[in-house]
Design an enzyme around this catalytic site. Sequence first.
Site, PDB file in Angstrom:
ATOM      1  N   TYR A 127       0.836  -1.191   0.000  1.00 41.22           N
ATOM      2  CA  TYR A 127       0.000   0.000   0.000  1.00 41.22           C
ATOM      3  C   TYR A 127       0.877   1.250   0.000  1.00 41.22           C
ATOM      4  O   TYR A 127       1.513   1.566   1.005  1.00 41.22           O
ATOM      5  CB  TYR A 127      -0.911   0.011   1.240  1.00 41.22           C
ATOM      6  CG  TYR A 127      -1.932  -1.109   1.271  1.00 41.22           C
ATOM      7  CD1 TYR A 127      -2.407  -1.686   0.096  1.00 41.22           C
ATOM      8  CD2 TYR A 127      -2.436  -1.573   2.474  1.00 41.22           C
ATOM      9  CE1 TYR A 127      -3.351  -2.706   0.126  1.00 41.22           C
ATOM     10  CE2 TYR A 127      -3.390  -2.598   2.508  1.00 41.22           C
ATOM     11  CZ  TYR A 127      -3.838  -3.145   1.333  1.00 41.22           C
ATOM     12  OH  TYR A 127      -4.782  -4.151   1.358  1.00 41.22           O
ATOM     13  N   LYS A 173      -0.767  -7.848  -3.168  1.00 35.71           N
ATOM     14  CA  LYS A 173      -2.144  -7.404  -2.982  1.00 35.71           C
ATOM     15  C   LYS A 173      -2.107  -5.897  -3.121  1.00 35.71           C
ATOM     16  O   LYS A 173      -1.460  -5.210  -2.313  1.00 35.71           O
ATOM     17  CB  LYS A 173      -2.600  -7.832  -1.593  1.00 35.71           C
ATOM     18  CG  LYS A 173      -4.030  -7.553  -1.300  1.00 35.71           C
ATOM     19  CD  LYS A 173      -4.414  -8.095   0.065  1.00 35.71           C
ATOM     20  CE  LYS A 173      -5.841  -7.723   0.362  1.00 35.71           C
ATOM     21  NZ  LYS A 173      -6.098  -7.542   1.767  1.00 35.71           N
TER      22      LYS A 173
HETATM   23  P1  FBP Z   1     -10.815  -4.865   2.596  1.00 32.77           P
HETATM   24  O1  FBP Z   1     -11.272  -5.696   1.416  1.00 32.77           O
HETATM   25  O2  FBP Z   1     -11.838  -4.823   3.678  1.00 32.77           O
HETATM   26  O3  FBP Z   1     -10.353  -3.510   2.132  1.00 32.77           O
HETATM   27  O4  FBP Z   1      -9.577  -5.630   3.215  1.00 32.77           O
HETATM   28  C1  FBP Z   1      -8.333  -5.612   2.601  1.00 32.77           C
HETATM   29  C2  FBP Z   1      -7.270  -5.097   3.548  1.00 32.77           C
HETATM   30  O5  FBP Z   1      -5.994  -5.206   2.967  1.00 32.77           O
HETATM   31  C3  FBP Z   1      -7.234  -5.780   4.891  1.00 32.77           C
HETATM   32  O6  FBP Z   1      -6.428  -6.930   4.885  1.00 32.77           O
HETATM   33  C4  FBP Z   1      -6.737  -4.683   5.770  1.00 32.77           C
HETATM   34  O7  FBP Z   1      -7.221  -4.764   7.062  1.00 32.77           O
HETATM   35  C5  FBP Z   1      -7.292  -3.460   5.152  1.00 32.77           C
HETATM   36  O8  FBP Z   1      -7.499  -3.721   3.795  1.00 32.77           O
HETATM   37  C6  FBP Z   1      -6.382  -2.293   5.312  1.00 32.77           C
HETATM   38  O9  FBP Z   1      -7.093  -1.162   4.951  1.00 32.77           O
HETATM   39  P2  FBP Z   1      -6.461   0.279   4.913  1.00 32.77           P
HETATM   40  O10 FBP Z   1      -6.457   0.669   3.467  1.00 32.77           O
HETATM   41  O11 FBP Z   1      -7.381   1.119   5.699  1.00 32.77           O
HETATM   42  O12 FBP Z   1      -5.075   0.212   5.497  1.00 32.77           O
END
Ligand code: FBP
Length: 262
Positions: free
Chosen positions: A145, A176
């Site tokens: 991310y 991911k």
């Molecule tokens: P979601 O499908 O609910 O978005 O989950 C994916 C995920 O990667 C989870 O594993 C993690 O808890 C969350 O998104 C993290 O979200 P953020 O973008 O708020 O950090």
Amino acid sequence: MPRKNIPTMDTFLTDGRSMLLAYDQGFEHGPSLDFNNKNVDPAYIMEIAAKGGFNGIVFQKGLAEKYYDGRVPLIIKVNGKSSLVKGEPDSKQNCSVEYAVSLGAKGIGYTIYLGSQFEGNMFQEFGKIQQEAHEHGIPAIAWIYPRGQAVANDTSREIVSYAARVGLELGADAVKIKYTGDPESFSWAVKSAGHARVFMSGGPKTKTDEDFVSQVRGVIQAGATGLAVGRNVWQNENPLQIADALKKVIFKEKAIEPSIGV
Ligand code: FBP
């Protein structure tokens, strides 16, 4: 082709595609933001994973210890952070690969905040975890991310493909990543990920089911392996119904050749 001794994502695939259920939001966001009386219970999520035909479930180690029942392959997320600390994001390891394997993990998950001033710590830690996972014969999956002051738009083609590429170069067996919003631009991220498999990260629940299904369709058209989803399934009033709709797209629809290249 990957070298013979490098683990693959095969445990989590059906005909080369996959749908994973993610449930670490209680840790990442706190229970009051995402959960209701039903989905606050990890046993409910385990049930959805099994009955919904998911290829894997993602838990932190505490949930795996107390709720994992072996019906679907397990991925243990070995790092995490709360939403309470503001500023540049960092996420530290809280479970060893060895312990995750002893709990039944068939894959190891780890979040990297690309662009954070702490990205180097996470690259280093993931490097170690990836090697340990491979020594145990299981894949390492990187949630990548882009986040922090250096990141203006975390869903642009440039930044999402950068995330995918960093995952490949760090040895992630799957990445991911967030959806860029259209299959053309996402296909560049898929190409950039090379032999690392690409999963779209679900994100907050969309307004309608069709909005989400159409995002997933774009992801599959772009050549991705599938989806690792949380809120858009277990916040749905009818999680098995949305899971069925997603499976139709993930396992039955074809990828298209993008009309533009770089
Ligand atoms: P979601 O499908 O609910 O978005 O989950 C994916 C995920 O990667 C989870 O594993 C993690 O808890 C969350 O998104 C993290 O979200 P953020 O973008 O708020 O950090």
